[in-house]
Design a protein around this motif. Sequence first.
Motif, PDB file in Angstrom:
ATOM      1  N   ASP A  55      45.987  24.373 -56.544  1.00  0.00           N
ATOM      2  CA  ASP A  55      45.916  25.864 -56.782  1.00  0.00           C
ATOM      3  C   ASP A  55      44.999  26.526 -55.623  1.00  0.00           C
ATOM      4  OD1 ASP A  55      46.099  28.185 -58.965  1.00  0.00           O
ATOM      5  OD2 ASP A  55      43.912  27.779 -58.812  1.00  0.00           O
ATOM      6  N   ARG A  72      47.072  27.142 -52.657  1.00  0.00           N
ATOM      7  CA  ARG A  72      48.078  28.325 -52.970  1.00  0.00           C
ATOM      8  C   ARG A  72      47.300  29.603 -52.609  1.00  0.00           C
ATOM      9  NH1 ARG A  72      50.466  24.585 -56.707  1.00  0.00           N
ATOM     10  NH2 ARG A  72      48.864  25.378 -58.187  1.00  0.00           N
ATOM     11  N   ARG A  73      46.159  29.781 -53.240  1.00  0.00           N
ATOM     12  CA  ARG A  73      45.466  30.731 -53.416  1.00  0.00           C
ATOM     13  C   ARG A  73      44.830  31.353 -51.742  1.00  0.00           C
ATOM     14  NH1 ARG A  73      40.452  30.243 -56.262  1.00  0.00           N
ATOM     15  NH2 ARG A  73      40.968  28.139 -57.053  1.00  0.00           N
ATOM     16  N   ARG A  80      46.499  30.311 -49.316  1.00  0.00           N
ATOM     17  CA  ARG A  80      47.591  30.386 -48.364  1.00  0.00           C
ATOM     18  C   ARG A  80      48.110  32.090 -48.476  1.00  0.00           C
ATOM     19  NH1 ARG A  80      50.378  27.273 -44.790  1.00  0.00           N
ATOM     20  NH2 ARG A  80      50.772  25.553 -46.390  1.00  0.00           N
ATOM     21  N   SER A  81      47.940  32.604 -49.732  1.00  0.00           N
ATOM     22  CA  SER A  81      48.126  33.911 -49.956  1.00  0.00           C
ATOM     23  C   SER A  81      47.070  34.667 -49.531  1.00  0.00           C
ATOM     24  CB  SER A  81      48.507  34.383 -51.479  1.00  0.00           C
ATOM     25  OG  SER A  81      47.123  33.882 -52.176  1.00  0.00           O
ATOM     26  N   ASP A 121      51.779  22.481 -48.370  1.00  0.00           N
ATOM     27  CA  ASP A 121      50.690  22.634 -49.326  1.00  0.00           C
ATOM     28  C   ASP A 121      50.223  21.251 -49.657  1.00  0.00           C
ATOM     29  OD1 ASP A 121      50.842  25.337 -49.099  1.00  0.00           O
ATOM     30  OD2 ASP A 121      51.694  25.605 -51.302  1.00  0.00           O
ATOM     31  N   THR A 133      46.543  19.626 -49.675  1.00  0.00           N
ATOM     32  CA  THR A 133      45.723  19.336 -51.126  1.00  0.00           C
ATOM     33  C   THR A 133      45.182  18.202 -50.869  1.00  0.00           C
ATOM     34  OG1 THR A 133      47.259  20.775 -52.639  1.00  0.00           O
ATOM     35  CG2 THR A 133      46.337  18.799 -53.405  1.00  0.00           C
TER      36      THR A 133
END
Length: 428
Positions: free
Chosen positions: A223, A226-227, A229-230, A248, A252
Amino acid sequence: MMVYSQNRVRYQNHLNGAVSVVDQNAEIPVTLPTRRDPACPFDPPEELTRLRDSQPLTRLAFPDGHVGWLVTGYDAARKVLADPRFSVRMDLKHSPLPRRNVLAGSGDKPAPGMFVVMDDPDHRRFRRLLTGQFTVQRMRRLEPRIVQITADHLDAMAETVPPVDLVQTFALPIPSLVICELLGVPYEDHAFFQEQTAVAVDLDASVEQATVAAGRLTGYFADLVRRKRSRPTDDLLGGLITDSDLTDEELTNIGLALLIAGHETTANMLGLGAFALLCHPEQLDAYRADTSLTDSAVEELLRYLTIIHRGSPSRAALADVELDGQLIRAGETVIIGLPAVNRDPERFADPDVLRLGRDGARHHLAFGHGVHQCLGQQLARIEMRIGYRMLFERFPALRLAVPAAEISMREASLAYGVRRLPVTWEQA
């Protein structure tokens, strides 16, 4: 009792984390306990030392019946760790532990990004990317922040009424906060990852408990990646996202490996090192009086204590290798007994003596050797150098609040240390 012959090994008992060592000159092998003598918490298991002094390369029987090798001599350990004919892959090795380290993975091949259990060229690919993030400049930029973090925690400790647990007030939170800042992990989540990591690396925890904890940590990092990455951030994980084509899943597992290595081992060293210094007052007095001892003290504590103690590091032979007159056959697992290796009298004079000004202490293998030498070793050194020095300057009368024999040790963890370290001092 287990009887060994050239063709068969019968393993009948596996108690208290013990494995059996095969004495090639005897019908009945001796048993090698992994637990240390409570009366000598800083020393390797006595049997490990005896084996090193008699036969530093010894046949080793594993719980699953595999017969491999135990290395307890310094020179042989360096050779194994530097030789590409020995693999770090989990799926190729047998384990002397009650269960495998679930964080490293144990499938048919290493998990994507889990570079610590990869051989070259895969290992080299990830190592190069990470070396670019663990730059000298970044470590130097972190130093003032580490000083501030340490000062803040010592200030808070000074405002409490002793006794206090030095693990909870000093040894654990400082490296946790440092690695959070380095990776870009929100510190408000530190209680979560500390709790889950403690379960995942506790060899007394069941496979189910450890697997659940590892899954929670993996989910947390997935998670977080992902955050990031944005919305890229100016930290190590953010840098990897910006400067590489890592997936990802790879990011991780890299983050997970670095987080655990970055706080679990350093926290144990800070706590155990402080305990050792408090139990050696003449060395502590010399350390307080001479600031030039700071660097050598860190190296000597790393050598003397050697917290990586439960069946690690280990390697699997990819080919037949002759070592010290013995033939290690392809497929056999080799365990490096680091606590005995770093006390080898062939390499270190009076190795069982803690001597903070020791010449040559930096040649220890506490961080490993060869291409898999610990990536974050310079950061760990900085944290220990700052942490020990500031602790004993701020609290010159610091002492144990209970007898040393009452200090509970972390025997069943992958990294050796103290569970709690009650300390006290005279308040003004």
